[in-house]
Design a protein around this motif. Structure first.
Motif, PDB file in Angstrom:
ATOM      1  N   CYS A   1       0.819  -1.213   0.000  1.00  0.00           N
ATOM      2  CA  CYS A   1       0.000   0.000   0.000  1.00  0.00           C
ATOM      3  C   CYS A   1       0.853   1.262   0.000  1.00  0.00           C
ATOM      4  CB  CYS A   1      -0.953  -0.008   1.189  1.00  0.00           C
ATOM      5  SG  CYS A   1      -0.146   0.192   2.789  1.00  0.00           S
ATOM      6  N   GLY A   2       2.173   1.131   0.245  1.00  0.00           N
ATOM      7  CA  GLY A   2       3.050   2.295   0.179  1.00  0.00           C
ATOM      8  C   GLY A   2       3.275   3.001   1.508  1.00  0.00           C
ATOM      9  N   SER A   3       2.894   2.386   2.612  1.00  0.00           N
ATOM     10  CA  SER A   3       3.063   3.056   3.906  1.00  0.00           C
ATOM     11  C   SER A   3       4.495   2.990   4.405  1.00  0.00           C
ATOM     12  CB  SER A   3       2.143   2.392   4.939  1.00  0.00           C
ATOM     13  OG  SER A   3       2.514   1.059   5.161  1.00  0.00           O
ATOM     14  N   GLY A   4       5.295   2.060   3.905  1.00  0.00           N
ATOM     15  CA  GLY A   4       6.677   1.934   4.365  1.00  0.00           C
ATOM     16  C   GLY A   4       6.834   0.939   5.490  1.00  0.00           C
ATOM     17  N   ASN A   5       5.725   0.474   6.067  1.00  0.00           N
ATOM     18  CA  ASN A   5       5.790  -0.516   7.142  1.00  0.00           C
ATOM     19  C   ASN A   5       5.929  -1.918   6.551  1.00  0.00           C
ATOM     20  OD1 ASN A   5       5.393   1.511   8.983  1.00  0.00           O
ATOM     21  ND2 ASN A   5       3.171   1.217   9.073  1.00  0.00           N
TER      22      ASN A   5
ATOM     23  N   CYS B   1       1.157  -3.735   8.796  1.00  0.00           N
ATOM     24  CA  CYS B   1       0.252  -2.819   8.119  1.00  0.00           C
ATOM     25  C   CYS B   1      -1.031  -3.534   7.648  1.00  0.00           C
ATOM     26  CB  CYS B   1       0.966  -2.181   6.939  1.00  0.00           C
ATOM     27  SG  CYS B   1      -0.010  -0.952   6.060  1.00  0.00           S
ATOM     28  N   CYS B   2      -0.927  -4.356   6.625  1.00  0.00           N
ATOM     29  CA  CYS B   2      -2.106  -4.957   6.008  1.00  0.00           C
ATOM     30  C   CYS B   2      -2.219  -6.449   6.299  1.00  0.00           C
ATOM     31  CB  CYS B   2      -2.084  -4.748   4.497  1.00  0.00           C
ATOM     32  SG  CYS B   2      -2.170  -3.012   4.006  1.00  0.00           S
ATOM     33  N   GLY B   3      -1.277  -7.050   6.975  1.00  0.00           N
ATOM     34  CA  GLY B   3      -1.286  -8.503   7.196  1.00  0.00           C
ATOM     35  C   GLY B   3      -2.020  -8.825   8.424  1.00  0.00           C
TER      36      GLY B   3
END
Length: 110
Positions: free
Chosen positions: A99-103, A108-110
């Motif tokens: 998603c581009g958050s850098g995390n 983040c999304c997992g």
């Protein structure tokens, strides 16, 4: 007993060799040895089918029968074979998030 003693048949039984699905078939449908069997109703449709066969380098026997329904099932199945399916690679837990958050993906999304 000897180590070289063999109990059983060396060759499989003859009657079982004739049955089953042959996966190593040498003749393919649409070749000169196994032509497609097609029937059409009109002369115009016959020319269209002949051009399709020539474009795809297939061989077929086309019969013109105005009283019977058109039968081009063998040609349709050869032309519409499904392609190889590919799937997107699922990211691992420690890969950066898509998603581009850098995390990391797991935070983040997992």
């Amino acid at each position: 007993m000897s180590k070289l003693f063999f109990k059983g048949r060396i060759d499989p039984r003859e009657k079982y060799q004739r049955f089953g699905y042959n996966t190593k078939r040498k003749t393919k449908l649409g070749s000169e040895n196994a032509p497609l069997i097609l029937s059409v109703q009109t002369q115009e449709r016959q020319t269209v089918i002949e051009t399709l066969l020539a474009q795809h380098e297939l061989h077929g026997e086309i019969t013109l029968e105005p009283t019977k329904p058109e039968n081009t099932v063998q040609l349709d199945t050869l032309l519409n074979l499904p392609g190889t399916q590919t799937f997107e690679k699922k990211p691992n837990r420690n890969d950066p998030c898509s998603c581009g958050s850098g995390n990391k993906f797991k935070k983040c999304c997992g």
